[in-house]
Write a protein that holds these residues in place. Structure first.
Motif, PDB file in Angstrom:
ATOM      1  N   ASP A 133       0.579  -1.075  -0.012  1.00  0.00           N
ATOM      2  CA  ASP A 133       0.047  -0.148   0.086  1.00  0.00           C
ATOM      3  C   ASP A 133       1.024   1.352   0.005  1.00  0.00           C
ATOM      4  OD1 ASP A 133      -2.827  -1.124   0.349  1.00  0.00           O
ATOM      5  OD2 ASP A 133      -1.761  -2.261   1.732  1.00  0.00           O
ATOM      6  N   VAL A 134       2.128   1.170   0.544  1.00  0.00           N
ATOM      7  CA  VAL A 134       2.849   2.343   0.606  1.00  0.00           C
ATOM      8  C   VAL A 134       4.429   1.326  -0.140  1.00  0.00           C
ATOM      9  CG1 VAL A 134       4.296   3.775   1.584  1.00  0.00           C
ATOM     10  CG2 VAL A 134       1.942   3.356   2.319  1.00  0.00           C
ATOM     11  N   ILE A 135       5.222   1.735  -0.931  1.00  0.00           N
ATOM     12  CA  ILE A 135       6.390   1.529  -1.313  1.00  0.00           C
ATOM     13  C   ILE A 135       7.299   2.186  -0.624  1.00  0.00           C
ATOM     14  CG2 ILE A 135       7.958   1.370  -3.268  1.00  0.00           C
ATOM     15  CD1 ILE A 135       5.533   1.170  -5.217  1.00  0.00           C
ATOM     16  N   GLN A 136       8.297   1.782  -0.140  1.00  0.00           N
ATOM     17  CA  GLN A 136       9.583   2.144   0.675  1.00  0.00           C
ATOM     18  C   GLN A 136      10.587   2.309  -0.156  1.00  0.00           C
ATOM     19  OE1 GLN A 136       9.956   0.685   4.700  1.00  0.00           O
ATOM     20  NE2 GLN A 136      12.204   0.895   4.328  1.00  0.00           N
ATOM     21  N   VAL A 137      11.409   3.355  -0.090  1.00  0.00           N
ATOM     22  CA  VAL A 137      12.669   3.471  -0.961  1.00  0.00           C
ATOM     23  C   VAL A 137      13.564   3.783   0.344  1.00  0.00           C
ATOM     24  CG1 VAL A 137      13.969   4.946  -2.458  1.00  0.00           C
ATOM     25  CG2 VAL A 137      11.707   4.641  -3.042  1.00  0.00           C
ATOM     26  N   GLY A 138      14.637   2.754   0.102  1.00  0.00           N
ATOM     27  CA  GLY A 138      15.645   2.824   1.260  1.00  0.00           C
ATOM     28  C   GLY A 138      16.757   3.962   1.098  1.00  0.00           C
ATOM     29  N   ALA A 139      17.326   4.087   2.113  1.00  0.00           N
ATOM     30  CA  ALA A 139      18.459   5.426   1.882  1.00  0.00           C
ATOM     31  C   ALA A 139      19.456   5.174   0.739  1.00  0.00           C
ATOM     32  CB  ALA A 139      19.171   5.350   3.479  1.00  0.00           C
ATOM     33  N   ARG A 140      19.834   3.916   0.630  1.00  0.00           N
ATOM     34  CA  ARG A 140      20.816   3.642  -0.406  1.00  0.00           C
ATOM     35  C   ARG A 140      20.255   3.911  -1.698  1.00  0.00           C
ATOM     36  NH1 ARG A 140      21.546   0.965   3.828  1.00  0.00           N
ATOM     37  NH2 ARG A 140      23.711   0.526   5.060  1.00  0.00           N
ATOM     38  N   ASN A 141      18.881   4.057  -1.850  1.00  0.00           N
ATOM     39  CA  ASN A 141      18.264   4.307  -3.189  1.00  0.00           C
ATOM     40  C   ASN A 141      17.819   5.430  -3.265  1.00  0.00           C
ATOM     41  OD1 ASN A 141      18.710   1.871  -4.849  1.00  0.00           O
ATOM     42  ND2 ASN A 141      17.405   0.649  -3.484  1.00  0.00           N
ATOM     43  N   MET A 142      17.825   6.421  -2.529  1.00  0.00           N
ATOM     44  CA  MET A 142      17.322   7.599  -2.290  1.00  0.00           C
ATOM     45  C   MET A 142      17.526   8.545  -3.808  1.00  0.00           C
ATOM     46  SD  MET A 142      17.564  11.136  -0.141  1.00  0.00           S
ATOM     47  CE  MET A 142      18.503  11.831  -1.423  1.00  0.00           C
ATOM     48  N   GLN A 143      18.851   8.269  -4.356  1.00  0.00           N
ATOM     49  CA  GLN A 143      19.110   8.763  -5.575  1.00  0.00           C
ATOM     50  C   GLN A 143      19.004   7.869  -6.720  1.00  0.00           C
ATOM     51  OE1 GLN A 143      22.352  11.312  -4.246  1.00  0.00           O
ATOM     52  NE2 GLN A 143      21.245  13.025  -4.191  1.00  0.00           N
ATOM     53  N   ASN A 144      18.256   6.626  -6.516  1.00  0.00           N
ATOM     54  CA  ASN A 144      18.231   5.901  -7.635  1.00  0.00           C
ATOM     55  C   ASN A 144      17.066   6.407  -8.574  1.00  0.00           C
ATOM     56  OD1 ASN A 144      17.376   3.676  -9.456  1.00  0.00           O
ATOM     57  ND2 ASN A 144      17.867   2.212  -7.811  1.00  0.00           N
ATOM     58  N   TYR A 145      17.355   7.341  -9.365  1.00  0.00           N
ATOM     59  CA  TYR A 145      16.611   8.078  -9.975  1.00  0.00           C
ATOM     60  C   TYR A 145      15.520   7.174 -11.100  1.00  0.00           C
ATOM     61  CZ  TYR A 145      19.332  11.486  -8.346  1.00  0.00           C
ATOM     62  OH  TYR A 145      20.302  12.455  -7.606  1.00  0.00           O
ATOM     63  N   THR A 146      15.829   6.298 -11.613  1.00  0.00           N
ATOM     64  CA  THR A 146      15.092   5.242 -12.279  1.00  0.00           C
ATOM     65  C   THR A 146      13.951   4.707 -11.463  1.00  0.00           C
ATOM     66  OG1 THR A 146      16.535   3.533 -12.421  1.00  0.00           O
ATOM     67  CG2 THR A 146      16.801   4.923 -14.271  1.00  0.00           C
ATOM     68  N   LEU A 147      14.397   4.159 -10.355  1.00  0.00           N
ATOM     69  CA  LEU A 147      13.398   3.850  -9.548  1.00  0.00           C
ATOM     70  C   LEU A 147      12.477   4.888  -8.839  1.00  0.00           C
ATOM     71  CD1 LEU A 147      13.082   0.987  -7.845  1.00  0.00           C
ATOM     72  CD2 LEU A 147      14.442   2.079  -6.026  1.00  0.00           C
ATOM     73  N   LEU A 148      12.908   6.068  -8.622  1.00  0.00           N
ATOM     74  CA  LEU A 148      11.956   7.086  -8.289  1.00  0.00           C
ATOM     75  C   LEU A 148      11.019   7.417  -9.361  1.00  0.00           C
ATOM     76  CD1 LEU A 148      14.589   9.061  -6.580  1.00  0.00           C
ATOM     77  CD2 LEU A 148      12.708   8.136  -5.344  1.00  0.00           C
ATOM     78  N   THR A 149      11.403   7.551 -10.585  1.00  0.00           N
ATOM     79  CA  THR A 149      10.628   7.915 -11.481  1.00  0.00           C
ATOM     80  C   THR A 149       9.494   6.682 -11.813  1.00  0.00           C
ATOM     81  OG1 THR A 149      12.400   9.065 -12.855  1.00  0.00           O
ATOM     82  CG2 THR A 149      10.675   8.232 -14.075  1.00  0.00           C
ATOM     83  N   GLU A 150       9.893   5.437 -11.999  1.00  0.00           N
ATOM     84  CA  GLU A 150       8.879   4.333 -11.941  1.00  0.00           C
ATOM     85  C   GLU A 150       7.874   4.276 -10.960  1.00  0.00           C
ATOM     86  OE1 GLU A 150       8.518   2.552 -14.684  1.00  0.00           O
ATOM     87  OE2 GLU A 150      10.226   3.348 -15.522  1.00  0.00           O
TER      88      GLU A 150
END
Lengths: 343, 343, 343, 343
Positions: free
Chosen positions: A180-197
């Motif tokens: 229901d909520v996707i978590q983005v971990g600290a190490r992926n905070m600047q994983n821009y392709t992940l954030l965009t998707e």
């Protein structure tokens, strides 16, 4: 943007900067000080920034005036706070939300036990990791899809919404089935392709601050999601890296009120990962509530000593009820209401 | 691993720790000090670490004795240094390698001009970014596949091997078409799925140190690649984040000799991204050579003032020949040979 | 102390270390691991530390086991907390103390006004700086002895004990005339001659943590005072330096519970200097109380906009009463009692 | 100074800021951007800074334009570099100077041996500590006045100028008897009374950068000395504190070229204290020379294993000649001349 010229910069250097500013459709406004000439560039921030005038002849340094994010800024929502609705649970505004559960989904029994405990104590959302980013390739990396299935079962059993981490865009569809909520971990905070998707998925997201990310960078990570039209973004302070070796990370609670000034998005605190020690978690949680956080994400386990990972930082389930009651009292002083889950 | 018990820990607490150590097949060795009892756990490091004894009753703290990485350690190769062969260019050992080129692939002309210049000046490898990780979603994100095509053309024209960044596992096949060395950016240093896939690809990789990554973490990132059987890993120091606001990052040159003591892998330095200012690049490059780096990765552009991104940090191509000659002299004092590319 | 030998250290190197350990009267205890031999040195920590074995042949690194401070450690007082009596006001234990007043003693009117306000609102101690450490030699450096006289007058008028900073040992006698508690500023935390002289004076002291001081270093600063027989030492967290530029310092509230575990000494928090912004002070103060601090030192001014220094961080006197009431409620939840000053 | 107003700041708030700026004799220059109004305050920087407008109604933040130091700035000497003459040895400009000797003055024999070695190898100045700032009150604190006497004897024997640390203003006269250059340690970099007294003494001074001091703060420390009329100030980078635990401090070599741009004062590097390990000292020294330092201050000891303090970081005297020859070659590439001491 203000372009500060060097002492003794020539008239040619000044007019060259002015020309470049005007070349992108911005206005240049010259102010002559006693030592430095300062050129104000008024227009689209991004366009002027792209000129990269820092290295131009005669330029001493460049000072940004407006902030780099737009959709995440408080001004964008005219200082009204975002309240996110996750399956009926309100997050942000004057609500105080607790996301709790085991660090990792490790077995059916542990997951269902923990889910029962946190629901009964009044947590609103249930957390658990199926995919675990680990510093060592030799450490347990999570149950993966099997973990997602157990989360689905816990959701079915308790009715609680699920918060779980996504690390790899290729797992997006599987995670969307249960999260229901996707978590983005600290190490992926600047994983821009992940954030965009994730932005494109439209699913609510909780973005953890990177270990040495500035608040501006955290808000720019949010901007990557917001830009895709997904407005359900929560931020989370989880400890930064400093010189102090007495604890794992340094929980930066000052970030909470400052973020709440800069952005309309809800701000969480993760005391479990910050400290890595369960004995510090209750006090840090109270402090987070006192400083104005919109919620806490905390690890709880029925039997932490046998946990597969991060046992030392997980709260004992049997003490979780007391913990919640204390938290509620402090949140109230800070002007927040903890909407307890009904059992 | 050493488990240090609290002052006044009970005999029961000590024997409980001993039992848990022995439960994973390790031996426990008790040493009673004046204040603290210390239990040495001798056996598989990973197994003992997974016990997570930090939070166990009576335990004060846990001290790792051996290092967390294995394949990356100097001991693993019995202190012999890894020398990587990239299309005939030797990297590591007593070789000094220069990777040069524009920050971003921005157009056919710029790419081919820059390639010609760096080849003529004696650089061994050609760099250029087709995919650019940008803090702002509103900034130029690279030409993508079109950029890869231009890199292929520059490779064809000059015969130089190509170094380019991969950000998203979904672009792996396209990048493998042209990259002789895959670059992993600082923000992706702990993108474990990316590292694992690169490990499986078998292609040489250059991993940049994260902005606040410890050397152990950098070596664990390398371990993710090595574990998949890919032994061609290069490390790169590119500036860390500190309190100093006088420059973009703080170049940590002390990391170079210390990394070379800890690991057999080649160590590069990136003075361009560390400083963000071209006037600092020559001196920092000499210092990197003097401190024992195996190479430099540096940005060069035919006309930096018109560069689409990071113009202020790119060296002027016309000065690159002098730069290379100075570098060669210092590398030689440090016991390295710069194998110039033959024109 | 544990001496970890390098992989492949020779028997001679091990026995050489053993001899040196034994030469200072300590016992050596050898433990052979799979990779490393570890030598435990059991005896006087200081003596073994002075051997400086880090650089000895075959030694990989040295791990201290016991902590470097003795008198400041919790164990020294068998986990009983120090309660300091300053002219009838109790500090430490289950007491919560508020030290308040203007940043600088700037005039008779301001000083007496502020003193009246903080007394009425229930603060226990009155602060004010006569000697001000300033980064710039061109800034106002304090009223000096005239400031001390005004503090004496405020003390006379209100009966409140005075907290004021000492920067130079040559001012000791003058400061002792009026100070009930001597403050040591962050920049002087490692001014060892100053600490020693304060230790000899026997006067209670509040030591602020240096901008990048570890907790061990802060406790060693306390040890310099304690060693001279002065047991009335308070510690104060006031913000540390990190990479974040969004605020002046990063208030490290995690230091509070960790310090309280390590030492029996009372721990204060200074939210005014940490943030430099009065709008953040109330929330940070509540968080400090929630996390278990023994007190707060806070700046209050009748008219901050006209203050000679640090105006932006000083609370408006008229809001101070509400501030105190909120603080009291949170301190109570954290198990502390705020002993209000009787008006 | 630029005062950036908040989005939506009222006309009254703007004119109130303008009035306050004008009240100290500065001119206010208003620039209206798309989002923010910016007020340039043109006049005496210190006066405007003292207004502390950060907290004023409607103000978002304040941006300094000119630098806070005056006498230390490159502009003050119109980009001409300061060359200091210490008893005939030239420091700064195109000269490269080596200050060498034992960490501590520990005995007559060690002091005279070391002095002989460093003189013969070509060092220009002799160092040795009589007063030692130590983190622990239980560590050796130096021989004090006896140490000064031994330094005087070494000076007599070799003719070399002496560099030694002053910690306490009360020892000023004794130190002035023997010191040709007074050293201010990193922990005392912001001991303003000490700096002022040294300024008044007129004796050359070498100021070490604090563990977390910004370059601006280091230059402000220099300004405290310069303001008293003493122009013979040298700066010294000696490692800063970061998150990395793999080494004692992180040597910030980027500070060297940046300081040389900001100031006309000579800049030294101390590789011994930065690393704490003698095996790193030679490479770090070469890097310091390569990056443009004006000199090195380095520890050398006839028998480091028996040194009373900091043995592991002191170079073996017998290797010092080779070290000097390497250093000379790199300094030459960086455009410097090492004026060897004649034996």
């Amino acid at each position: 943007m203000m372009i500060v010229m060097k002492e003794g910069a020539s008239a040619d250097q000044v007019s060259s900067v002015v020309s470049r500013v005007e070349s992108v459709g911005a206005r240049a406004h010259i102010s002559e000080g006693e030592i430095h000439t300062v050129i104000g560039a008024i227009g689209d921030r991004e366009q002027v920034a792209n000129l990269e005038l820092e290295g131009a002849p005669g330029v001493d340094h460049v000072v940004p005036i407006s902030r780099p994010y737009k959709l995440a800024s408080s001004e964008f929502r005219r200082n009204e706070r975002t309240v996110i609705d996750v399956d009926g649970r309100k997050i942000g505004g004057n609500h105080f939300a607790v996301i709790a559960g085991p660090c990792t989904v490790e077995s059916r029994d542990v997951m269902l036990d923990a889910a029962g405990v946190v629901k009964e104590a009044g947590a609103q959302l249930l957390r658990g990791g199926a995919y675990k980013p680990r510093t060592s390739p030799y450490s347990f990396q999570g149950l993966g899809e099997e973990g997602l299935r157990l989360l689905a079962e816990a959701k079915e059993a308790t009715g609680m919404p699920i918060v779980t981490e996504l690390m790899d865009v290729r797992d997006m569809d599987a995670v969307l089935e249960v999260a229901d909520v996707i978590q983005v971990g600290a190490r992926n905070m600047q994983n821009y392709t992940l954030l965009t998707e994730i932005g494109r998925s439209g699913r609510p997201v909780l973005i953890k601050r990177g270990l040495s990310a500035t608040l501006d960078e955290l808000l720019m990570a949010a901007e990557y999601v917001l830009k895709e039209g997904n407005t359900d973004v929560m931020l989370c302070e989880r400890g930064i890296r400093t010189f102090e070796t007495g604890y794992r990370f340094t929980l930066d609670l000052m970030a909470v009120p400052v973020l709440k000034e800069l952005t309309h998005l809800p701000v969480f605190v993760d005391p479990s990962h910050a400290s890595g020690r369960r004995d510090l978690v209750p006090q840090l949680s109270l402090a987070a509530a006192a400083v104005g956080a919109d919620g806490i994400i905390v690890e709880v386990h029925p039997d932490p000593d046998t946990a597969i990972c991060d046992g030392p930082q997980q709260l004992h389930a049997e003490l979780f009820g007391d913990y919640m009651r204390q938290l509620e009292r402090v949140a109230e002083i800070a002007g927040k209401e903890l909407a307890r889950e009904q059992v």
